[in-house]
Motif scaffolding. Structure first.
Motif, PDB file in Angstrom:
ATOM      1  N   UNK A   3     -25.323  18.070  71.504  1.00 48.33           N
ATOM      2  CA  UNK A   3     -24.435  18.127  70.351  1.00 48.33           C
ATOM      3  C   UNK A   3     -22.966  18.042  70.753  1.00 48.33           C
ATOM      4  N   UNK A   4     -22.686  18.264  72.023  1.00 51.50           N
ATOM      5  CA  UNK A   4     -21.311  18.124  72.499  1.00 51.50           C
ATOM      6  C   UNK A   4     -20.878  16.664  72.551  1.00 51.50           C
ATOM      7  N   UNK A   5     -21.845  15.747  72.580  1.00 50.75           N
ATOM      8  CA  UNK A   5     -21.521  14.325  72.646  1.00 50.75           C
ATOM      9  C   UNK A   5     -21.137  13.810  71.254  1.00 50.75           C
ATOM     10  N   UNK A   6     -20.330  12.774  71.210  1.00 51.51           N
ATOM     11  CA  UNK A   6     -19.908  12.217  69.932  1.00 51.51           C
ATOM     12  C   UNK A   6     -21.070  11.603  69.164  1.00 51.51           C
ATOM     13  N   UNK A   7     -22.030  11.046  69.892  1.00 50.45           N
ATOM     14  CA  UNK A   7     -23.194  10.438  69.259  1.00 50.45           C
ATOM     15  C   UNK A   7     -24.449  10.994  69.912  1.00 50.45           C
ATOM     16  N   UNK A   8     -25.413  11.396  69.104  1.00 53.83           N
ATOM     17  CA  UNK A   8     -26.679  11.891  69.644  1.00 53.83           C
ATOM     18  C   UNK A   8     -27.446  10.745  70.302  1.00 53.83           C
ATOM     19  N   UNK A   9     -28.265  11.034  71.325  1.00 53.50           N
ATOM     20  CA  UNK A   9     -28.970   9.962  72.048  1.00 53.50           C
ATOM     21  C   UNK A   9     -30.192   9.432  71.297  1.00 53.50           C
ATOM     22  N   UNK A  10     -29.995   9.070  70.036  1.00 47.25           N
ATOM     23  CA  UNK A  10     -31.104   8.588  69.202  1.00 47.25           C
ATOM     24  C   UNK A  10     -30.775   7.240  68.574  1.00 47.25           C
ATOM     25  N   UNK A  11     -29.789   6.546  69.119  1.00 45.88           N
ATOM     26  CA  UNK A  11     -29.357   5.288  68.511  1.00 45.88           C
ATOM     27  C   UNK A  11     -30.445   4.221  68.513  1.00 45.88           C
ATOM     28  N   UNK A  12     -31.396   4.331  69.433  1.00 40.86           N
ATOM     29  CA  UNK A  12     -32.498   3.361  69.482  1.00 40.86           C
ATOM     30  C   UNK A  12     -33.566   3.671  68.439  1.00 40.86           C
ATOM     31  N   UNK A  13     -33.478   4.849  67.811  1.00 42.24           N
ATOM     32  CA  UNK A  13     -34.503   5.278  66.862  1.00 42.24           C
ATOM     33  C   UNK A  13     -33.985   5.414  65.432  1.00 42.24           C
ATOM     34  N   UNK A  14     -32.688   5.676  65.265  1.00 42.67           N
ATOM     35  CA  UNK A  14     -32.138   5.940  63.938  1.00 42.67           C
ATOM     36  C   UNK A  14     -30.932   5.069  63.648  1.00 42.67           C
ATOM     37  N   UNK A  15     -30.698   4.831  62.367  1.00 42.75           N
ATOM     38  CA  UNK A  15     -29.472   4.178  61.920  1.00 42.75           C
ATOM     39  C   UNK A  15     -28.325   5.173  62.012  1.00 42.75           C
ATOM     40  N   UNK A  16     -27.094   4.678  61.956  1.00 42.47           N
ATOM     41  CA  UNK A  16     -25.927   5.547  62.131  1.00 42.47           C
ATOM     42  C   UNK A  16     -25.867   6.621  61.052  1.00 42.47           C
ATOM     43  N   UNK A  17     -26.195   6.275  59.789  1.00 48.24           N
ATOM     44  CA  UNK A  17     -26.152   7.281  58.725  1.00 48.24           C
ATOM     45  C   UNK A  17     -27.244   8.338  58.909  1.00 48.24           C
ATOM     46  N   UNK A  18     -28.370   7.947  59.492  1.00 50.62           N
ATOM     47  CA  UNK A  18     -29.427   8.916  59.764  1.00 50.62           C
ATOM     48  C   UNK A  18     -29.039   9.832  60.922  1.00 50.62           C
ATOM     49  N   UNK A  19     -28.315   9.287  61.893  1.00 55.63           N
ATOM     50  CA  UNK A  19     -27.844  10.106  63.006  1.00 55.63           C
ATOM     51  C   UNK A  19     -26.890  11.186  62.511  1.00 55.63           C
ATOM     52  N   UNK A  20     -26.059  10.869  61.519  1.00 53.01           N
ATOM     53  CA  UNK A  20     -25.142  11.858  60.941  1.00 53.01           C
ATOM     54  C   UNK A  20     -25.922  12.958  60.244  1.00 53.01           C
ATOM     55  N   UNK A  21     -26.952  12.595  59.503  1.00 50.91           N
ATOM     56  CA  UNK A  21     -27.781  13.604  58.837  1.00 50.91           C
ATOM     57  C   UNK A  21     -28.481  14.491  59.854  1.00 50.91           C
ATOM     58  N   UNK A  22     -28.995  13.886  60.912  1.00 53.52           N
ATOM     59  CA  UNK A  22     -29.667  14.664  61.953  1.00 53.52           C
ATOM     60  C   UNK A  22     -28.696  15.644  62.601  1.00 53.52           C
ATOM     61  N   UNK A  23     -27.477  15.211  62.838  1.00 59.84           N
ATOM     62  CA  UNK A  23     -26.470  16.106  63.419  1.00 59.84           C
ATOM     63  C   UNK A  23     -26.197  17.291  62.486  1.00 59.84           C
ATOM     64  N   UNK A  24     -26.104  17.041  61.181  1.00 56.12           N
ATOM     65  CA  UNK A  24     -25.885  18.126  60.222  1.00 56.12           C
ATOM     66  C   UNK A  24     -27.034  19.131  60.267  1.00 56.12           C
ATOM     67  N   UNK A  25     -28.245  18.617  60.353  1.00 59.77           N
ATOM     68  CA  UNK A  25     -29.427  19.493  60.422  1.00 59.77           C
ATOM     69  C   UNK A  25     -29.388  20.344  61.687  1.00 59.77           C
ATOM     70  N   UNK A  26     -29.050  19.728  62.817  1.00 60.16           N
ATOM     71  CA  UNK A  26     -28.997  20.463  64.070  1.00 60.16           C
ATOM     72  C   UNK A  26     -27.855  21.472  64.083  1.00 60.16           C
ATOM     73  N   UNK A  27     -26.721  21.121  63.500  1.00 62.19           N
ATOM     74  CA  UNK A  27     -25.626  22.078  63.380  1.00 62.19           C
ATOM     75  C   UNK A  27     -26.082  23.317  62.611  1.00 62.19           C
ATOM     76  N   UNK A  28     -26.731  23.103  61.480  1.00 61.93           N
ATOM     77  CA  UNK A  28     -27.217  24.236  60.689  1.00 61.93           C
ATOM     78  C   UNK A  28     -28.174  25.103  61.493  1.00 61.93           C
ATOM     79  N   UNK A  29     -29.071  24.444  62.231  1.00 62.72           N
ATOM     80  CA  UNK A  29     -30.112  25.175  62.950  1.00 62.72           C
ATOM     81  C   UNK A  29     -29.562  26.007  64.097  1.00 62.72           C
ATOM     82  N   UNK A  30     -28.537  25.514  64.787  1.00 61.14           N
ATOM     83  CA  UNK A  30     -28.031  26.232  65.968  1.00 61.14           C
ATOM     84  C   UNK A  30     -26.873  27.168  65.645  1.00 61.14           C
ATOM     85  N   UNK A  31     -26.265  27.026  64.442  1.00 61.69           N
ATOM     86  CA  UNK A  31     -25.120  27.867  64.096  1.00 61.69           C
ATOM     87  C   UNK A  31     -25.477  28.933  63.068  1.00 61.69           C
TER      88      UNK A  31
END
Length: 540
Positions: free
Chosen positions: A274-302
């Motif tokens: 999560x410290x990286x600007x982009x999660x290492x899922x670019x080969x699996x998700x579109x950019x808008x999906x990567x943003x949603x995934x980041x929001x989900x992970x932020x909620x889960x860890x914070x």
């Protein structure tokens, strides 16, 4: 059909063969690995003799070294794995590999069993990426996607079983005897190396494997868990359900998985990514999906305070390592607050600030730092209760020559300083009271480590309901009535996690072997996906 273990029918051992015990075993293992590495570099290598050697080394110990299983499984897999273009056949091959690795590691410790899944995840990932690049027009391709999803679920179920085992005797320091970069060459057909072999982790983590020499098995297990975790999350985006419902389900599954794994190094890996600007899922998700995934992970860890991260629970992790994770969590919380403030989501930013100030994290950081510099610990409010205020205090200490951040954070110091130089959007406490979210926005999962199924089920069900309720408090007030109604409906759902009867069957080998069957699925071990997937067949 499952890939059978290859047991040589003849032995080429000399008459004066020495028993594989003590120093004899260590010498034979080290020498065999060096001979294999030399063979790999040849233009036309011959791996046949090594299959027998490493099978013998693997069978000589009840809990054999990771290298012996790793090499034996790799050579056996490659000898049987004919190049196939058919995608469904490749899914079957990946399933065979999982069955081979899990069968070979049945008597190993939980961390070693999970770490050995690294090549399995690598093979499954390649298949999933190829499937996501197709339109799935043919019946065979659609079936391959269903089988791939099922296989990932089964592997996660196996990992859950491993995590259920008491790991109190497993501590950091159980290093591999061979550099990880050399072990990767057993599985790679080219010189792509670690970047290709660990595709779902950040560059910083891959650098640790490249530079660090011999990796710790417990740490490798945490990284493999993180890869599996991300692969499953990315596959959930293919379910075809409404985005709002998807976000809700992702949060429930994510928090349940983190709490179920209870792995310090898995959690640390997520924070580092999560410290990286982009999660290492670019080969699996579109950019808008990567943003949603980041929001989900932020909620889960914070927003959730996991009890397995409490210092009194993490007795096998060095204090300095825990301090580094705490600092990384502080930075992540600050960046998440700024991320949502800049995006106009003030409610979520306030929720993160409230969760941080209500958690143990600020007091833990202040205690460690004040002990380090020899100052008397003061009340938390002396340094500020928000992430930004605490970071300002820590940066001031660093300006005085006191090192409080580790190297990974220090390299990002310029960005941190720049963020803190921005205008402070924090409002006075008196004004925040009018828009303050519910106190229940931070939920403490008090998992005391009991092995009883009923206790775990109650904890997960309670956590699930709390998370859904808290997630709704971050929605806009104009939709409050509708959201509350949906929340009540969602709270009635339960996460169908694996039910493991550890009391009746404490033997790790039999428990884990229940996960693996001829068709790759076991009704006792499969982790049910909380998201309905119309494209997936239900197996009885």
């Amino acid at each position: 059909m499952a890939l059978a273990l290859m047991e040589p029918t003849t032995s080429t051992a000399p008459q004066n063969f020495k028993p594989l015990v003590g120093k004899n075993y260590e010498f034979k293992l080290n020498q065999s690995i060096q001979d294999l590495l030399a063979e790999i570099h040849k233009e036309t290598p011959n791996f046949s003799p090594f299959i027998h050697i490493f099978h013998e080394l693997m069978q000589a110990k009840l809990d054999p070294p990771l290298e012996s299983i790793w090499v034996y499984a790799g050579l056996t897999f490659r000898s049987r794995n004919l190049q196939k273009d058919d995608i469904l056949d490749r899914v079957t091959v990946s399933k065979d590999l999982f069955q081979l690795v899990s069968a070979c590691s049945g008597s190993c410790s939980s961390s070693k069993s999970i770490a050995l899944l690294a090549p399995v995840v690598f093979e499954v990932y390649k298949v999933v990426v190829e499937l996501l690049g197709k339109d799935l027009a043919s019946k065979r391709e659609r079936k391959a996607m269903r089988e791939a999803k099922s296989l990932v679920g089964v592997i996660l179920g196996y990992a859950n079983v491993c995590c259920c085992k008491d790991s109190s005797e497993e501590s950091i320091g159980s290093n591999l005897i061979t550099p990880f970069v050399d072990l990767v060459r057993v599985w790679m057909d080219s010189d792509d190396g670690i970047d290709s072999f660990l595709p779902l982790v950040s560059g910083e983590i891959r650098e640790r494997f490249s530079v660090g020499g011999c990796v710790d098995v417990v740490y490798l297990a945490g990284v493999v868990l993180a890869e599996l975790f991300l692969l499953e999350l990315c596959l959930k985006f293919t379910a075809g359900i409404a985005r709002e419902e998807l976000e809700k389900e992702l949060k429930i599954w994510t928090v349940g998985s983190i709490s179920g794994f209870q792995s310090f190094y898995f959690f640390e890996t997520l924070i580092r990514m999560l410290q990286e600007e982009i999660l290492p899922v670019t080969s699996l998700l579109r950019s808008e999906d990567e943003v949603l995934l980041r929001k989900v992970l932020y909620d889960a860890v914070i927003l959730v305070e996991y009890s397995f991260l409490n210092p009194e629970r993490v007795i096998n992790v060095p204090t300095e390592h825990m301090k580094c994770l705490a600092m990384a969590r502080l930075i992540i919380t600050h960046e998440a607050v700024e991320f949502f403030r800049e995006g106009g989501n003030q409610m979520r930013a306030i929720s993160y600030n409230n969760a941080f100030s209500s958690s143990r994290l600020p007091s833990q950081i202040i205690k460690w730092v004040t002990n380090q510099i020899g100052l008397e610990e003061k009340a938390n409010r002396s340094y500020g209760s928000s992430p930004k205020a605490l970071i300002k205090w820590l940066l001031n200490l660093e300006n005085q020559g006191i090192k409080v951040f580790d190297d990974s954070i220090s390299r990002r110091r310029t960005k941190i300083v720049l963020d803190n130089s921005k205008a402070d959007f924090e409002q006075p406490a008196s004004k925040l009271e009018d828009i303050r979210v519910d106190d229940d926005i931070l939920f403490c999962i008090d998992n005391k480590g009991e092995d009883k199924d009923t206790d775990k089920e109650k904890m997960i069900a309670s956590m699930s309901s709390a998370f859904v309720s808290a997630a709704h408090t971050m929605k806009s007030t104009e939709n409050e009535g509708r959201k509350r109604k949906e929340g009540l409906s969602a709270e009635k759902k339960k996460i169908k996690f694996v039910k493991y009867d550890l009391g009746q069957n404490s033997d790790s080998t039999r428990t884990r072997s229940a996960v693996v069957s001829d068709d790759g699925v076991s009704s006792e071990s499969e982790v049910d996906n909380p998201i309905s997937d119309d494209d997936t067949d239900t197996k009885e």
